[in-house]
Design a protein around this motif. Structure first.
Motif, PDB file in Angstrom:
ATOM      1  N   GLY A 232       0.762  -1.264   0.048  1.00  0.00           N
ATOM      2  CA  GLY A 232      -0.034   0.172  -0.121  1.00  0.00           C
ATOM      3  C   GLY A 232       0.655   1.276  -0.214  1.00  0.00           C
ATOM      4  N   CYS A 233       0.382   2.176  -0.553  1.00  0.00           N
ATOM      5  CA  CYS A 233       1.230   3.501  -0.784  1.00  0.00           C
ATOM      6  C   CYS A 233       1.133   4.176   0.490  1.00  0.00           C
ATOM      7  CB  CYS A 233       0.231   4.412  -1.845  1.00  0.00           C
ATOM      8  SG  CYS A 233       1.059   6.023  -1.863  1.00  0.00           S
ATOM      9  N   TRP A 234       2.424   4.527   0.897  1.00  0.00           N
ATOM     10  CA  TRP A 234       2.455   5.194   2.535  1.00  0.00           C
ATOM     11  C   TRP A 234       1.933   6.605   2.286  1.00  0.00           C
ATOM     12  CZ3 TRP A 234       5.255   9.574   3.909  1.00  0.00           C
ATOM     13  CH2 TRP A 234       5.690   9.735   5.302  1.00  0.00           C
ATOM     14  N   ARG A 265       5.877   1.440  11.176  1.00  0.00           N
ATOM     15  CA  ARG A 265       5.832   0.324  10.487  1.00  0.00           C
ATOM     16  C   ARG A 265       7.200  -0.055   9.593  1.00  0.00           C
ATOM     17  NH1 ARG A 265       1.603   1.663   6.338  1.00  0.00           N
ATOM     18  NH2 ARG A 265       2.723   3.394   6.204  1.00  0.00           N
ATOM     19  N   SER A 266       7.374  -1.169   9.766  1.00  0.00           N
ATOM     20  CA  SER A 266       8.951  -1.106   8.902  1.00  0.00           C
ATOM     21  C   SER A 266       8.686  -2.090   7.602  1.00  0.00           C
ATOM     22  CB  SER A 266       9.866  -2.146   9.957  1.00  0.00           C
ATOM     23  OG  SER A 266       9.245  -3.510  10.274  1.00  0.00           O
ATOM     24  N   GLU A 267       7.373  -2.540   7.360  1.00  0.00           N
ATOM     25  CA  GLU A 267       7.241  -3.289   6.124  1.00  0.00           C
ATOM     26  C   GLU A 267       6.581  -2.395   5.159  1.00  0.00           C
ATOM     27  OE1 GLU A 267       3.179  -2.770   8.262  1.00  0.00           O
ATOM     28  OE2 GLU A 267       5.133  -3.052   8.961  1.00  0.00           O
ATOM     29  N   SER A 268       6.612  -1.341   5.246  1.00  0.00           N
ATOM     30  CA  SER A 268       6.119  -0.547   4.120  1.00  0.00           C
ATOM     31  C   SER A 268       7.248  -0.236   2.983  1.00  0.00           C
ATOM     32  CB  SER A 268       5.706   1.290   4.541  1.00  0.00           C
ATOM     33  OG  SER A 268       5.572   1.905   3.425  1.00  0.00           O
ATOM     34  N   GLU A 269       7.048  -0.828   1.905  1.00  0.00           N
ATOM     35  CA  GLU A 269       7.833  -0.810   0.744  1.00  0.00           C
ATOM     36  C   GLU A 269       7.436   0.313  -0.354  1.00  0.00           C
ATOM     37  OE1 GLU A 269       8.350  -4.727  -0.559  1.00  0.00           O
ATOM     38  OE2 GLU A 269       8.821  -5.555   1.234  1.00  0.00           O
ATOM     39  N   CYS A 270       6.704   1.362   0.242  1.00  0.00           N
ATOM     40  CA  CYS A 270       6.308   2.379  -0.791  1.00  0.00           C
ATOM     41  C   CYS A 270       7.277   3.078  -1.372  1.00  0.00           C
ATOM     42  CB  CYS A 270       5.467   3.471  -0.042  1.00  0.00           C
ATOM     43  SG  CYS A 270       4.806   4.879  -1.047  1.00  0.00           S
ATOM     44  N   THR A 271       7.284   3.311  -2.860  1.00  0.00           N
ATOM     45  CA  THR A 271       8.351   3.941  -3.490  1.00  0.00           C
ATOM     46  C   THR A 271       7.985   5.505  -4.130  1.00  0.00           C
ATOM     47  OG1 THR A 271       7.746   2.812  -5.547  1.00  0.00           O
ATOM     48  CG2 THR A 271       9.663   1.949  -4.042  1.00  0.00           C
ATOM     49  N   CYS A 272       6.970   5.882  -3.642  1.00  0.00           N
ATOM     50  CA  CYS A 272       5.985   6.913  -4.353  1.00  0.00           C
ATOM     51  C   CYS A 272       6.539   8.314  -3.525  1.00  0.00           C
ATOM     52  CB  CYS A 272       4.525   6.860  -4.108  1.00  0.00           C
ATOM     53  SG  CYS A 272       3.816   5.396  -4.837  1.00  0.00           S
ATOM     54  N   GLY A 514      18.608  -5.350   3.057  1.00  0.00           N
ATOM     55  CA  GLY A 514      18.772  -5.347   1.846  1.00  0.00           C
ATOM     56  C   GLY A 514      18.011  -4.452   1.121  1.00  0.00           C
ATOM     57  N   GLU A 515      16.655  -4.613   1.508  1.00  0.00           N
ATOM     58  CA  GLU A 515      15.700  -3.734   0.543  1.00  0.00           C
ATOM     59  C   GLU A 515      15.818  -2.430   0.485  1.00  0.00           C
ATOM     60  OE1 GLU A 515      11.792  -5.447   1.671  1.00  0.00           O
ATOM     61  OE2 GLU A 515      12.249  -7.603   1.094  1.00  0.00           O
ATOM     62  N   GLY A 516      16.111  -1.779   1.652  1.00  0.00           N
ATOM     63  CA  GLY A 516      16.195  -0.386   1.971  1.00  0.00           C
ATOM     64  C   GLY A 516      17.527   0.267   1.738  1.00  0.00           C
ATOM     65  N   LEU A 517      18.600  -0.744   1.441  1.00  0.00           N
ATOM     66  CA  LEU A 517      19.935  -0.063   1.532  1.00  0.00           C
ATOM     67  C   LEU A 517      20.110   0.883   0.111  1.00  0.00           C
ATOM     68  CD1 LEU A 517      22.949  -0.118   2.495  1.00  0.00           C
ATOM     69  CD2 LEU A 517      23.205  -2.173   1.286  1.00  0.00           C
ATOM     70  N   MET A 518      19.637   0.597  -1.008  1.00  0.00           N
ATOM     71  CA  MET A 518      19.918   1.394  -2.230  1.00  0.00           C
ATOM     72  C   MET A 518      19.249   2.914  -1.818  1.00  0.00           C
ATOM     73  SD  MET A 518      21.231   1.667  -4.883  1.00  0.00           S
ATOM     74  CE  MET A 518      21.565  -0.004  -5.337  1.00  0.00           C
ATOM     75  N   GLY A 519      18.295   3.048  -1.241  1.00  0.00           N
ATOM     76  CA  GLY A 519      17.871   4.266  -0.852  1.00  0.00           C
ATOM     77  C   GLY A 519      18.650   4.920   0.009  1.00  0.00           C
ATOM     78  N   LEU A 520      19.236   4.347   0.979  1.00  0.00           N
ATOM     79  CA  LEU A 520      20.350   4.977   2.129  1.00  0.00           C
ATOM     80  C   LEU A 520      21.629   5.282   1.438  1.00  0.00           C
ATOM     81  CD1 LEU A 520      19.643   2.693   5.038  1.00  0.00           C
ATOM     82  CD2 LEU A 520      18.552   5.029   4.480  1.00  0.00           C
ATOM     83  N   PHE A 554      12.911   3.650  -4.813  1.00  0.00           N
ATOM     84  CA  PHE A 554      13.417   3.093  -3.778  1.00  0.00           C
ATOM     85  C   PHE A 554      12.600   3.220  -2.363  1.00  0.00           C
ATOM     86  CE2 PHE A 554      14.729   7.382  -4.107  1.00  0.00           C
ATOM     87  CZ  PHE A 554      14.313   8.199  -2.963  1.00  0.00           C
ATOM     88  N   HIS A 555      12.729   2.220  -1.301  1.00  0.00           N
ATOM     89  CA  HIS A 555      11.648   2.573  -0.291  1.00  0.00           C
ATOM     90  C   HIS A 555      11.967   3.784   0.355  1.00  0.00           C
ATOM     91  CE1 HIS A 555      11.773  -2.278  -0.239  1.00  0.00           C
ATOM     92  NE2 HIS A 555      11.213  -1.751  -1.148  1.00  0.00           N
TER      93      HIS A 555
END
Length: 588
Positions: A232-234, A265-272, A514-520, A554-555
């Motif tokens: 879902g979109c954050w 929430r740590s599970e949000s994978e929104c990229t918007c 790993g999933e959020g590393l690129m954004g950081l 990115f997240h």
């Protein structure tokens, strides 16, 4: 207003009065103020009469004279015959007020109750220059943020509508509700009448009702489906939190970083990210426009007399000196006022008289010609005289007047203007020039602030820094120190960013790291560039626009949360760095 007590007696009772110590020069004093604690303060009639119509009336009654200035023999044999006026205040309180009438340097007031008591006296005696100076301190200090109700109460009592208008939006974000006014108020909230608190509470509800549909409309415009947001979109989810924020603090714009930090929430994978930034900008625009549209509840019209510059203050016919500027503007002034403020003026008067000495039938018409323009002399005289001071619109305009103040050794004007340049931010227009001026004239606080401006904004690496017309005036040692400190500042800021990102990444569950590393990684790269280019740490969220346009998806939630922590750390780092620079300067 309490009754003003005056006395027309010319000779005080011997042995009952003590002389109060003063920070201003009492040379040529021709009046004494008798206080409630049996102290006498030596003052000058002309100074008090120009400063206050109340003092002018009291002096007229005590002396039975209408002239603003009487030439009097100040030798010891007649000092006992000086008239006096009596006041209800003690000597300490009166001296605190008189320090704003005389050209002496005043330290900033640290306690709000102290400023309030002096301001009350200034309004009681209608001392316009004191009112102006104290109002400036009131609105420029941290009290506007930390003690808004107290500031509003002071402004309400004295009809300071400009202050009320400026602080009213902050009141609408306080925890004030109709129910709370009935259950019990805090000590600060009791400073305002319950009717005013109820009005604030009702205005909050009104503003929320105005904003709520606008925020819902913004939320509805956000794209509902994005294939990259698996959970879902954050941005759409945080609209509910925005509505709750607006209900509590309807006049406070949304800080997207703080909202993200509060979202656990740590599970949000929104990229918007672009959706989030656009929604936040639209919501904040609605908040600002709607808040500005809320009318301020005023019960009376303001009295502009306390803010208007007196155009006649240098035209009194009984003045004993004429100053002529380079463009032939003439100012009729009193020698005592200028001489007590400036030793240069005092010495100049001894040789500047082009006419015969004053006789019993005419007024001295001495003329002194100065090389400054009428505009500069007018501004400088208003820092010497007890009258409303000018508001400078640019750094160069203020610097011209400061140059004249240094030339004529008006120390109080130099001190006040230096502080004004720092507080108003005018110094940021040309920190290089400010640094050189402060170094030349040994103005420590101005020099430190200008040095900080050169360091924090990366000016040493801009081409116009070296092309500045005054660049060649730099001492090699000063230039080397600027370059060294700039390098240390950037290195320290970059290390602070790396440490914050490392600490934030360590707090993310191992399965999600790993999933959020690129954004950081992209965040760190963008922030380093921002620091090197001199971006303000208080506005670091502006880098998000760069990230949304230059990088791939990115997240966004871990990036926003991390940026909030980085911003806080960098603000603390800058404050510590400035303190270290100040300590270093003091020891050299």
């Amino acid at each position: 207003m309490p009754a003003l007590t005056t006395s027309a007696t010319l000779t005080p009772t011997a042995g009952t009065m003590k002389k109060a110590s003063c920070l201003w020069s009492t040379n040529g004093s021709d009046l004494r103020i008798r206080t409630s604690n049996n102290m006498e303060i030596e003052v000058h009639k002309v100074t008090l009469q120009i400063a206050s119509e109340i003092f002018e009336s009291m002096i007229f009654q005590a002396c039975d004279e209408a002239s603003r200035h009487r030439f009097s023999d100040t030798s010891s044999k007649v000092i006992r015959d000086h008239p006096f006026i009596s006041v209800e205040e003690d000597s300490a309180s009166m001296c605190e007020l008189l320090q704003y009438i005389y050209p002496v340097a005043n330290s900033p007031i640290l306690a709000l109750h102290k400023l309030e008591s002096i301001l009350d006296l200034a309004y009681k005696y209608k001392v316009k220059v004191a009112i102006q100076i104290l109002k400036r301190q009131l609105v420029r200090g941290t009290w506007m943020t930390l003690r808004p109700l107290s500031v509003y109460s002071i402004a309400l009592r004295h009809g300071m509508h400009d202050v009320m208008k400026e602080i009213y939006p902050q009141l609408l974000s306080l925890d004030i509700t109709p129910e709370k006014t009935l259950k019990g108020l805090t000590e600060e909230e009791t400073k305002l009448p319950v009717t005013d608190l109820l009005l604030i509470a009702k205005t909050k509800v009104k503003l929320y009702d105005l904003l709520s549909p606008k925020i819902s409309e913004v939320s509805d415009r956000i794209p509902q489906n994005n294939w990259q947001c698996r959970y879902g979109c954050w941005t759409r989810n945080f609209s509910t939190a925005v509505l709750e924020h607006v209900r509590k603090k309807p006049s406070t714009p949304v800080d997207i970083l703080l909202f993200a930090l509060d979202d656990q929430r740590s599970e949000s994978e929104c990229t918007c990210l672009k959706n989030s930034l656009d929604a936040c900008a639209s919501i904040n625009k609605c908040i600002i426009e709607s808040t500005q549209g809320i009318s301020l509840p005023l019960k009376e019209h303001p009295n502009p007399i306390y803010t208007v510059v007196d155009p006649h203050v240098f035209r009194y016919p009984d003045a004993d000196l004429t100053i002529r500027s380079s463009d032939s503007t003439e100012f009729r002034v009193f020698k005592d006022i200028l001489g007590n403020a400036s030793p240069v003026f005092s010495d100049m008067f001894l040789i500047g008289d082009r006419h015969a000495p004053m006789s019993s039938s005419n007024i001295d018409t001495s003329v002194v010609e100065l090389t400054e323009t009428g505009k500069i002399i007018d501004a400088l005289l208003r820092y010497i005289y007890p009258t409303v001071r000018p508001e400078f619109l640019s750094f160069s305009e203020a610097l011209d007047v400061m140059e004249a103040a240094v030339k004529y050794d008006v120390k109080s004007a130099v001190s006040v203007m230096s502080n004004d340049l720092i507080v108003t931010g005018l110094i940021d227009e040309d920190p290089l020039m400010a640094y050189l001026f402060a170094s030349k004239h040994n103005l420590a606080s101005l020099k430190h602030s200008a040095f900080g401006g050169l360091i924090m904004k990366d000016l040493p690496n801009h081409s116009n820094f070296f092309q500045h017309p005054k660049f060649t005036d730099f001492e090699p040692a000063d230039l080397q120190r600027i370059m060294r400190c700039r390098s240390e500042f950037v290195t320290g800021a970059i290390q602070t960013i790396a440490n914050a990102i490392r600490a934030h990444h360590a707090c993310i569950p191992r399965s999600k790291q790993g999933e959020g590393l690129m954004g950081l990684v992209w965040l760190q790269s963008t922030l380093i560039q921002a620091v090197r280019s001199g971006c303000s740490f208080l506005k670091l969220e502006t880098v998000l626009s760069t990230m949304s346009s230059e990088f791939g998806p990115f997240h966004i939630l871990p990036v926003l949360q991390c940026l909030a922590k980085i911003r806080a750390r960098l603000v603390d780092f800058e404050a510590d760095f400035r303190r270290r620079l100040q300590t270093e300067s003091a020891n050299t």
